[in-house]
Design an enzyme around this catalytic site. Structure first.
Site, PDB file in Angstrom:
ATOM      1  N   ASN A 164      36.381  33.390  40.545  1.00 58.40           N
ATOM      2  CA  ASN A 164      36.275  33.164  41.999  1.00 58.40           C
ATOM      3  C   ASN A 164      35.052  32.372  42.420  1.00 58.40           C
ATOM      4  O   ASN A 164      35.034  31.761  43.484  1.00 58.40           O
ATOM      5  CB  ASN A 164      36.364  34.499  42.736  1.00 58.40           C
ATOM      6  CG  ASN A 164      35.218  35.425  42.427  1.00 58.40           C
ATOM      7  OD1 ASN A 164      34.577  35.326  41.396  1.00 58.40           O
ATOM      8  ND2 ASN A 164      34.944  36.339  43.358  1.00 58.40           N
ATOM      9  N   LYS A 187      31.163  32.619  28.464  1.00 57.24           N
ATOM     10  CA  LYS A 187      32.622  32.641  28.374  1.00 57.24           C
ATOM     11  C   LYS A 187      33.157  32.669  29.794  1.00 57.24           C
ATOM     12  O   LYS A 187      33.226  33.717  30.430  1.00 57.24           O
ATOM     13  CB  LYS A 187      33.111  33.884  27.604  1.00 57.24           C
ATOM     14  CG  LYS A 187      34.635  34.080  27.660  1.00 57.24           C
ATOM     15  CD  LYS A 187      35.386  32.927  27.079  1.00 57.24           C
ATOM     16  CE  LYS A 187      36.874  33.021  27.320  1.00 57.24           C
ATOM     17  NZ  LYS A 187      37.249  32.724  28.742  1.00 57.24           N
ATOM     18  N   ALA A 189      35.962  32.237  32.893  1.00 56.24           N
ATOM     19  CA  ALA A 189      37.361  32.643  33.020  1.00 56.24           C
ATOM     20  C   ALA A 189      38.270  31.496  32.578  1.00 56.24           C
ATOM     21  O   ALA A 189      37.981  30.321  32.828  1.00 56.24           O
ATOM     22  CB  ALA A 189      37.656  33.027  34.459  1.00 56.24           C
ATOM     23  N   GLY A 241      32.790  40.761  37.043  1.00 58.83           N
ATOM     24  CA  GLY A 241      34.247  40.834  37.091  1.00 58.83           C
ATOM     25  C   GLY A 241      34.678  42.195  37.576  1.00 58.83           C
ATOM     26  O   GLY A 241      33.933  42.893  38.274  1.00 58.83           O
ATOM     27  N   SER A 242      35.859  42.604  37.198  1.00 51.57           N
ATOM     28  CA  SER A 242      36.406  43.862  37.707  1.00 51.57           C
ATOM     29  C   SER A 242      35.741  45.068  37.064  1.00 51.57           C
ATOM     30  O   SER A 242      35.243  45.003  35.923  1.00 51.57           O
ATOM     31  CB  SER A 242      37.911  43.910  37.411  1.00 51.57           C
ATOM     32  OG  SER A 242      38.110  43.954  36.005  1.00 51.57           O
ATOM     33  N   GLU A 263      28.107  43.331  37.148  1.00 51.78           N
ATOM     34  CA  GLU A 263      28.374  43.000  38.551  1.00 51.78           C
ATOM     35  C   GLU A 263      29.873  43.157  38.740  1.00 51.78           C
ATOM     36  O   GLU A 263      30.641  42.300  38.329  1.00 51.78           O
ATOM     37  CB  GLU A 263      27.923  41.568  38.850  1.00 51.78           C
ATOM     38  CG  GLU A 263      26.427  41.367  38.813  1.00 51.78           C
ATOM     39  CD  GLU A 263      25.731  42.004  40.003  1.00 51.78           C
ATOM     40  OE1 GLU A 263      24.501  42.005  40.034  1.00 51.78           O
ATOM     41  OE2 GLU A 263      26.438  42.498  40.917  1.00 51.78           O
ATOM     42  N   LEU A 264      30.302  44.283  39.336  1.00 47.09           N
ATOM     43  CA  LEU A 264      31.708  44.675  39.254  1.00 47.09           C
ATOM     44  C   LEU A 264      32.401  44.644  40.621  1.00 47.09           C
ATOM     45  O   LEU A 264      31.970  43.965  41.539  1.00 47.09           O
ATOM     46  CB  LEU A 264      31.779  46.055  38.596  1.00 47.09           C
ATOM     47  CG  LEU A 264      31.093  46.128  37.200  1.00 47.09           C
ATOM     48  CD1 LEU A 264      31.176  47.545  36.644  1.00 47.09           C
ATOM     49  CD2 LEU A 264      31.669  45.110  36.241  1.00 47.09           C
ATOM     50  N   CYS A 297      33.736  39.515  45.845  1.00 47.48           N
ATOM     51  CA  CYS A 297      33.460  40.929  45.553  1.00 47.48           C
ATOM     52  C   CYS A 297      32.819  41.628  46.741  1.00 47.48           C
ATOM     53  O   CYS A 297      32.781  42.851  46.780  1.00 47.48           O
ATOM     54  CB  CYS A 297      32.526  41.020  44.360  1.00 47.48           C
ATOM     55  SG  CYS A 297      31.005  40.110  44.649  1.00 47.48           S
ATOM     56  N   GLU A 394      40.618  47.424  45.976  1.00 44.40           N
ATOM     57  CA  GLU A 394      40.104  46.114  46.367  1.00 44.40           C
ATOM     58  C   GLU A 394      41.293  45.169  46.518  1.00 44.40           C
ATOM     59  O   GLU A 394      41.978  44.858  45.564  1.00 44.40           O
ATOM     60  CB  GLU A 394      39.169  45.619  45.269  1.00 44.40           C
ATOM     61  CG  GLU A 394      38.419  44.367  45.570  1.00 44.40           C
ATOM     62  CD  GLU A 394      37.480  44.013  44.413  1.00 44.40           C
ATOM     63  OE1 GLU A 394      37.820  44.271  43.248  1.00 44.40           O
ATOM     64  OE2 GLU A 394      36.410  43.479  44.696  1.00 44.40           O
TER      65      GLU A 394
HETATM   66  N1  LIG Z   1      29.890  42.104  41.605  1.00 49.91           N
HETATM   67  C1  LIG Z   1      29.993  40.801  41.582  1.00 49.91           C
HETATM   68  O1  LIG Z   1      29.000  40.049  41.660  1.00 49.91           O
HETATM   69  C2  LIG Z   1      31.347  40.174  41.433  1.00 49.91           C
HETATM   70  C3  LIG Z   1      31.455  38.795  41.621  1.00 49.91           C
HETATM   71  C4  LIG Z   1      32.721  38.203  41.497  1.00 49.91           C
HETATM   72  C5  LIG Z   1      33.849  38.969  41.194  1.00 49.91           C
HETATM   73  N2  LIG Z   1      33.695  40.312  40.999  1.00 49.91           N
HETATM   74  C6  LIG Z   1      34.867  41.132  40.722  1.00 49.91           C
HETATM   75  O2  LIG Z   1      35.726  40.487  39.763  1.00 49.91           O
HETATM   76  C7  LIG Z   1      37.086  40.816  40.053  1.00 49.91           C
HETATM   77  C8  LIG Z   1      37.891  39.548  40.220  1.00 49.91           C
HETATM   78  O3  LIG Z   1      37.670  38.659  39.154  1.00 49.91           O
HETATM   79  P1  LIG Z   1      38.663  38.646  37.922  1.00 49.91           P
HETATM   80  O4  LIG Z   1      40.059  38.916  38.346  1.00 49.91           O
HETATM   81  O5  LIG Z   1      38.395  37.418  37.142  1.00 49.91           O
HETATM   82  O6  LIG Z   1      38.123  39.913  37.099  1.00 49.91           O
HETATM   83  P2  LIG Z   1      38.462  40.300  35.597  1.00 49.91           P
HETATM   84  O7  LIG Z   1      37.605  41.459  35.295  1.00 49.91           O
HETATM   85  O8  LIG Z   1      39.922  40.398  35.365  1.00 49.91           O
HETATM   86  O9  LIG Z   1      37.952  39.047  34.713  1.00 49.91           O
HETATM   87  C9  LIG Z   1      36.584  38.690  34.717  1.00 49.91           C
HETATM   88  C10 LIG Z   1      36.272  37.980  33.394  1.00 49.91           C
HETATM   89  O10 LIG Z   1      36.476  38.908  32.340  1.00 49.91           O
HETATM   90  C11 LIG Z   1      37.346  38.351  31.364  1.00 49.91           C
HETATM   91  N3  LIG Z   1      38.064  39.459  30.717  1.00 49.91           N
HETATM   92  C12 LIG Z   1      39.218  40.037  31.108  1.00 49.91           C
HETATM   93  N4  LIG Z   1      39.542  41.039  30.263  1.00 49.91           N
HETATM   94  C13 LIG Z   1      38.560  41.090  29.308  1.00 49.91           C
HETATM   95  C14 LIG Z   1      38.307  41.890  28.156  1.00 49.91           C
HETATM   96  N5  LIG Z   1      39.143  42.870  27.793  1.00 49.91           N
HETATM   97  N6  LIG Z   1      37.204  41.650  27.412  1.00 49.91           N
HETATM   98  C15 LIG Z   1      36.349  40.655  27.757  1.00 49.91           C
HETATM   99  N7  LIG Z   1      36.517  39.856  28.836  1.00 49.91           N
HETATM  100  C16 LIG Z   1      37.616  40.071  29.601  1.00 49.91           C
HETATM  101  C17 LIG Z   1      38.208  37.400  32.138  1.00 49.91           C
HETATM  102  O11 LIG Z   1      38.771  36.429  31.290  1.00 49.91           O
HETATM  103  C18 LIG Z   1      37.200  36.799  33.103  1.00 49.91           C
HETATM  104  O12 LIG Z   1      36.493  35.768  32.465  1.00 49.91           O
HETATM  105  C19 LIG Z   1      37.064  41.634  41.324  1.00 49.91           C
HETATM  106  O13 LIG Z   1      37.093  43.000  41.029  1.00 49.91           O
HETATM  107  C20 LIG Z   1      35.723  41.262  41.946  1.00 49.91           C
HETATM  108  O14 LIG Z   1      35.241  42.270  42.804  1.00 49.91           O
HETATM  109  C21 LIG Z   1      32.474  40.934  41.125  1.00 49.91           C
HETATM  110  O1  LIG Z   2      32.408  37.458  44.478  1.00 54.73           O
HETATM  111  C1  LIG Z   2      31.239  37.826  44.562  1.00 54.73           C
HETATM  112  C2  LIG Z   2      30.144  36.816  44.541  1.00 54.73           C
HETATM  113  O2  LIG Z   2      28.967  37.472  44.200  1.00 54.73           O
HETATM  114  C3  LIG Z   2      30.181  36.038  45.785  1.00 54.73           C
HETATM  115  S1  LIG Z   2      28.702  35.824  46.656  1.00 54.73           S
HETATM  116  O3  LIG Z   2      27.560  35.978  45.706  1.00 54.73           O
HETATM  117  O4  LIG Z   2      28.651  36.833  47.718  1.00 54.73           O
HETATM  118  O5  LIG Z   2      28.761  34.453  47.214  1.00 54.73           O
END
Ligand SMILES: NC(=O)c1ccc[n+]([C@@H]2O[C@H](COP(=O)([O-])OP(=O)(O)OC[C@H]3O[C@@H](n4cnc5c(N)ncnc54)[C@H](O)[C@@H]3O)[C@@H](O)[C@H]2O)c1
Ligand SMILES: O=C[C@H](O)CS(=O)(=O)O
Length: 491
Positions: A164, A187, A189, A241-242, A263-264, A297, A394
């Site tokens: 994202n 690594k 996405a 990520g998630s 950062e989840l 997020c 979410e």
């Molecule tokens: N806290 C933050 O700063 C922040 C920022 C951006 C997004 N997010 C969160 O990320 C999520 C959306 O992004 P998404 O759909 O790409 O999340 P995701 O967790 O599905 O994927 C994130 C990354 O992890 C990788 N991944 C997936 N499965 C994996 C595994 N088993 N082992 C290692 N890597 C793996 C993906 O390829 C991707 O590069 C939402 O929950 C959002 O809230 C959090």
């Molecule tokens: O998706 C979450 C990122 O951290 C966005 S931002 O840092 O708030 O721009």
């Protein structure tokens, strides 16, 4: 017909169709496997990349492990100069970096350029912090003892980031890691690797030494993530990520007690009290909810409005949503692009269907956009209650669920009733209430009378199951440093 991305670029070398492994550009995976990077607005193939695996990951880790010692031996000022040059190159190439980002992720071009400058701000910030990694001198506990505390880089850092914010989520990690003398393996996405590769191209031009930075391209990340977690040359995992994937990586890191930064996921409450400036609250809700088409997020995931202003707020918000322009991110005046995937659309549809089946009403949007594909109408739901999916999950899409509440204690209890604790927001003008609510919210970040809190100067991060560690700010280097206590005897 949408112009080819390459035709839009001034610096065409920034569109890289190769992975960066141990300082070499790898166009073909040893397996011969490739994967396509698609434009989510059109479904067109932008380019194909090598689908790398564990062996290439090991090569990158070995090179990082070797190169890191010399990088750590440079002075902070020398590393600072390289980061400053990278910042200057990112700003100078912001138009091209933004176009690459829009093409692979879909966000409108203006927003994409904004992300590039946001990502660059972390590189600039940590170019400055690189010169200020201070330790301590502590008064000895015995006459012949002298005590110092050293701060040293953790070593090889492995980074996994989401689609994202394909530039800023990496820059927010790359900056501090390089600043303190770590080596970095990214690594990105599988959906959005081109932004990482373009930034890596500029990093090499800025003087990042061979082997210090690698970008591993693959459609899936799980095998590469397992190598990151099991290879003892990797000293730290930094993940954005998630929460679900964060749990997996923490479990995989446990065997080696590997440092992790997480950062989840989020589930941000956005609370409008009856003494709020309603127009300001609507403005804040628009940016907090619909930025990046609701795919951030820190997006408002639940909007709580005190009963005295509920109808007026809903009406004003609907009017503001009606001014949004949905379309291809390259289109003139487009404010909102597509969702990233069909899965993302189906999750939004599921949340809307669940809410309406339990009594919520759609007052705006509620269905796929006439453009087709993964375009979706920005949506507002009223009559939302805490038993609905939008309250606990979410949504990660353009859905604004409006909950009605009466008193402060009740809305704080509702706002905190989630496993997440990343961002939260509220609008109020009574100073005593502002302090009490800000202190009572169980979140890593609280926006008061603002819907946009993200900046490189402040500590970004969550509590509970939204993660651990902080990115940005004067605290941002801490996650990439080890503290060493040295006790000098016999003085
Ligand atoms: N806290 C933050 O700063 C922040 C920022 C951006 C997004 N997010 C969160 O990320 C999520 C959306 O992004 P998404 O759909 O790409 O999340 P995701 O967790 O599905 O994927 C994130 C990354 O992890 C990788 N991944 C997936 N499965 C994996 C595994 N088993 N082992 C290692 N890597 C793996 C993906 O390829 C991707 O590069 C939402 O929950 C959002 O809230 C959090
Ligand atoms: O998706 C979450 C990122 O951290 C966005 S931002 O840092 O708030 O721009």
């Amino acid at each position: 017909m949408t112009k080819k991305l390459e035709d839009l670029l001034k610096n065409k070398e920034l569109l890289v169709s190769a992975a960066l492994v141990a300082g070499d550009w790898v166009k073909t995976a040893p397996s011969g496997k490739t994967f396509d990077v698609l434009n989510p607005s059109t479904g067109d193939v932008i380019t194909a990349l090598p689908d790398l695996g564990v062996d290439e990951t090991k090569t990158a880790i070995d090179a990082a492990y070797t190169a890191q010692k010399a990088w750590a031996a440079k002075t902070g000022k020398e590393r600072s100069a390289v980061l400053r040059k990278l910042y200057d190159l990112m700003v100078a190439n912001a138009d091209d970096l933004g176009a690459i980002l829009t093409a692979e992720m879909g966000k409108p071009l203006a927003e994409a350029k904004g992300e590039i400058l946001y990502g660059a701000s972390f590189i600039e910030w940590f170019a400055e912090e690189a010169k200020r990694v201070y330790g301590d001198v502590i008064p000895g506990h015995q006459p012949d003892k002298r005590i110092v505390v050293l701060k040293q880089p953790v070593g090889v850092v492995a980074s996994i980031t989401p689609w994202n914010f394909p530039n800023a989520m990496i820059a927010r990690k790359l900056g501090p890691a390089l600043a303190v003398g770590c080596a970095f393996i990214s690594k990105p996405a599988g959906e959005t690797p081109l932004s990482a590769l373009a930034m890596a191209k500029l990093a090499i031009e800025a003087g990042v030494p061979k082997g210090i930075l690698s970008v591993i391209t693959s459609k899936s990340s799980s095998a590469i993530g397992q190598e990151f977690c099991s290879n003892d040359k990797v000293r730290k995992i930094t993940f954005t990520g998630s929460t679900e994937v964060g749990r997996i990586l923490m479990r995989q890191s446990a065997d080696q007690i590997k440092k992790t930064s997480m950062e989840l996921g989020g589930n941000a409450p956005f609370i409008v009290f009856d003494d709020a400036d309603l127009d300001a609250a609507v403005e804040g809700a628009m940016i907090s909810k619909y930025r990046n088409n609701g795919q951030t997020c820190v997006c408002a995931n639940r909007i709580y409005v005190q009963s005295g202003v509920y109808d007026a707020f809903a009406e004003k918000l609907a009017a503001a949503v009606g001014k949004m322009k949905i379309g291809d991110g390259f289109g003139d005046g487009v404010t909102t692009g597509p969702l990233i995937s069909e899965d993302a659309v189906e999750k939004v549809e599921d949340h809307i269907a669940d809410a309406t089946s339990k009594g919520a009403k759609v007052i705006t949007g509620g269905k796929r956009h006439e453009l087709g594909g993964t375009f979706f109408e920005p949506t507002i739901l009223t009559g939302v209650t805490r038993d609905m999916k939008v309250a606990g999950e979410e949504t990660f899409g353009p859905v604004a669920p409006l909950f009605k509440f009466d008193d402060v204690e009740d809305v704080i209890e509702q706002a905190n009733d989630t496993i997440f604790g990343l961002a939260s927001y509220f609008y109020a003008r009574d100073l005593s209430k502002v302090w009490r609510v800000a202190e009572a919210l169980e979140y890593g970040m609280v926006g008061v009378n603002t819907g946009l809190i993200s900046t490189e100067v402040a500590p970004f991060g969550g509590v509970k199951q939204s993660g651990q560690g902080r990115e940005g700010s004067k605290y941002g280097c801490d996650d990439y440093l080890e503290m060493k206590y040295v006790c000098l005897g016999g003085i």
